[in-house]
Scaffold this active site. Sequence first.
Site, PDB file in Angstrom:
ATOM      1  N   ARG A  92       8.160  -2.005 -15.079  1.00 58.04           N
ATOM      2  CA  ARG A  92       7.143  -0.886 -15.007  1.00 58.04           C
ATOM      3  C   ARG A  92       6.695  -0.673 -14.437  1.00 58.04           C
ATOM      4  O   ARG A  92       7.044  -0.195 -12.960  1.00 58.04           O
ATOM      5  CB  ARG A  92       6.053  -2.613 -14.459  1.00 58.04           C
ATOM      6  N   HIS A 137      -3.114   2.132 -10.580  1.00 58.38           N
ATOM      7  CA  HIS A 137      -2.295   1.241  -9.240  1.00 58.38           C
ATOM      8  C   HIS A 137      -2.677   1.773  -8.188  1.00 58.38           C
ATOM      9  O   HIS A 137      -2.270   2.558  -7.326  1.00 58.38           O
ATOM     10  CB  HIS A 137      -0.675   1.163  -9.402  1.00 58.38           C
ATOM     11  N   ASN A 314       0.465 -10.971  -9.731  1.00 61.50           N
ATOM     12  CA  ASN A 314       1.462 -10.553  -9.365  1.00 61.50           C
ATOM     13  C   ASN A 314       1.331 -11.898  -8.066  1.00 61.50           C
ATOM     14  O   ASN A 314       0.113 -12.292  -7.828  1.00 61.50           O
ATOM     15  CB  ASN A 314       0.849  -8.966  -8.652  1.00 61.50           C
TER      16      ASN A 314
HETATM   17  C1  GBH Z   1       0.901  -5.885  -4.565  1.00 68.92           C
HETATM   18  O1  GBH Z   1       0.017  -6.492  -3.905  1.00 68.92           O
HETATM   19  C2  GBH Z   1       0.579  -4.276  -5.134  1.00 68.92           C
HETATM   20  O2  GBH Z   1       1.036  -4.790  -6.267  1.00 68.92           O
HETATM   21  C3  GBH Z   1       2.210  -3.732  -4.201  1.00 68.92           C
HETATM   22  O3  GBH Z   1       1.875  -2.489  -4.704  1.00 68.92           O
HETATM   23  C4  GBH Z   1       2.872  -3.706  -3.192  1.00 68.92           C
HETATM   24  O4  GBH Z   1       3.626  -3.112  -3.216  1.00 68.92           O
HETATM   25  C5  GBH Z   1       3.106  -5.623  -3.261  1.00 68.92           C
HETATM   26  O5  GBH Z   1       2.189  -6.304  -3.135  1.00 68.92           O
HETATM   27  C6  GBH Z   1       3.519  -5.741  -1.804  1.00 68.92           C
HETATM   28  O6  GBH Z   1       2.884  -5.703  -0.749  1.00 68.92           O
HETATM   29  O7  GBH Z   1      -2.471  -8.631   5.497  1.00 68.92           O
HETATM   30  O8  GBH Z   1      -4.459  -7.526   5.693  1.00 68.92           O
HETATM   31  O9  GBH Z   1      -2.363  -6.433   5.682  1.00 68.92           O
HETATM   32  C7  GBH Z   1      -0.054  -7.126  -3.090  1.00 68.92           C
HETATM   33  C8  GBH Z   1      -1.046  -8.274  -2.590  1.00 68.92           C
HETATM   34  C9  GBH Z   1      -2.075  -6.715  -0.671  1.00 68.92           C
HETATM   35  C10 GBH Z   1      -0.580  -9.037  -0.071  1.00 68.92           C
HETATM   36  C11 GBH Z   1      -1.961  -6.450   0.356  1.00 68.92           C
HETATM   37  C12 GBH Z   1      -0.936  -8.540   1.133  1.00 68.92           C
HETATM   38  C13 GBH Z   1      -1.815  -7.673   2.737  1.00 68.92           C
HETATM   39  C14 GBH Z   1      -3.321  -7.072   3.547  1.00 68.92           C
HETATM   40  N1  GBH Z   1      -0.996  -8.086  -0.965  1.00 68.92           N
HETATM   41  N2  GBH Z   1      -2.024  -7.757   1.576  1.00 68.92           N
HETATM   42  S1  GBH Z   1      -3.480  -7.094   5.354  1.00 68.92           S
END
Ligand code: GBH
Length: 486
Positions: A92, A137, A314
């Site tokens: 993917r 993305h 995800n």
């Molecule tokens: C995925 O998002 C993404 O699709 C991918 O690109 C990424 O590399 C992967 O996760 C790993 O993170 O705590 O305020 O800093 C997952 C959803 C979005 C979860 C951002 C963690 C952090 C926000 N993520 N979140 S914060």
Amino acid sequence: MENVRNGVSDGGIKDVSRSDFPNDFVFGVATSAYQIEGARREGGKGDSIWDVFSENKDNIVDKSTGDVAVDHYHRYKEDIELMAKLGFGAYRFSISWARIFPDGLGTKINEEGVTFYNNLINFMLEKGLQPFATLYHWDLPYNLHTTIGGWLSDKIADYFALYAEACFANFGDRVKHWITINEPLQTSVNGYGAGIFAPGKCTDAIKDPFLAAHHQLLAHAAAYKVYKEKFKATQAGEVGLVVDCEWAEAFSDKPDDVIATARRFDFHVGWYLDPIFFGDYPETMRKRLGDHLPNFSERDRENLRNSVDFVGLNHYTSRFISHVETPREIHFYQVQEMKRNEIYPSGEAIGDRAASEWLFIVPWGLRKTLNHISKQYNHPKIYVTENGMDEEDSELEKLELHERLNDTKRVGYFKGYIAAVAQAIKDGADVRGYFAWSFLDNFEWAQGYTKRFGLVYVDYKNGLTRHPKASAIWFSHFLKGEGSVY
Ligand code: GBH
């Protein structure tokens, strides 16, 4: 025997083997364009909002960018060869919109960009990997941000449809699985609300997330329609949307906590999947948000209805959810009146923590999430499109290279979570595939290169060389049905 803590069972998850899954179940790895490609100014590519966002050093913790990333643009052959060698059956990846249409307007196609993805896809097929292509993305052509306001504009769906059509027309003879948009919630809430992701825009942090979400849904539906009307009959592929969803376990059996948990699902997954499966946003959102939530026209509803051939999930982690009284402001989080807890009521952590603050290791949460989505939306086809955990770069730095590759915690993570998928299938969820995040260590958005999610270690200080970690080797044994060495 099942391990039960506070009434939460791990489902008896112990070990897992390839034969616990149907033969045609897809095992793959996942990446995204901005996180790995680099080659920011090569091949006729235009800037994306992430190119510009990461130029502002306040936005990325280690002040890095994806300008070079892990140079996959030039090393794609080596990378795909390694995926195939390890035994994966699918890859993917995401297409950079600004490589196809540098200014996003959909008028002048960039042939060099088309050639890059043609080469990539052809090489995948040559090596026996099924391509799963994500159209979006998070790397919106910057020009669409400056000229029309990006996802806040009601014109964006038309531009997205033009881009999607170009991709279907150029690659759809070989790509049979399409994902329109990755995690629209992250773009809405973190891109247009909190501002920690590109475009980092928070002029109206209250309203903008809901508008950005609305337009992403309409863009998704427009792309789905193009496929259905112009390509489906000849190309016979499938188109889906990817949502991110943590498991939310009620903190107690108090009705308030149980209701808060349901509300959290509505605000996170229902926000995107209810309009698709039921024709409108969840009732709870309508009630609490009133006029802040945009309305769908009859036409929008029609286009959205059943506009997925599969749901992409995800999933990384889980939380306990409890009800808290907050002033019911129209703020995305406050309006939900809930709190995420990382500990059991008894004081024990919900799971071991990975490197990221938000990531706790809770395999049973994936089983429950799959079953929840399955039940909620009448058993759709589901692909787990991302699942994985990270390690802290600064911790690994202290070790010798061969020690850095010994990621036994990640091996445990994958064993547990993959077993949870097998359990969900037994429970009746129609899960068709699983993609580990990520194939390579890469640019972890606002965290830069400080967090490593890869199965394959990338030596940032020594020519970006690739080194398979223990988890990659574990996968290889798992996929080939050989006895596990870990
Ligand atoms: C995925 O998002 C993404 O699709 C991918 O690109 C990424 O590399 C992967 O996760 C790993 O993170 O705590 O305020 O800093 C997952 C959803 C979005 C979860 C951002 C963690 C952090 C926000 N993520 N979140 S914060």
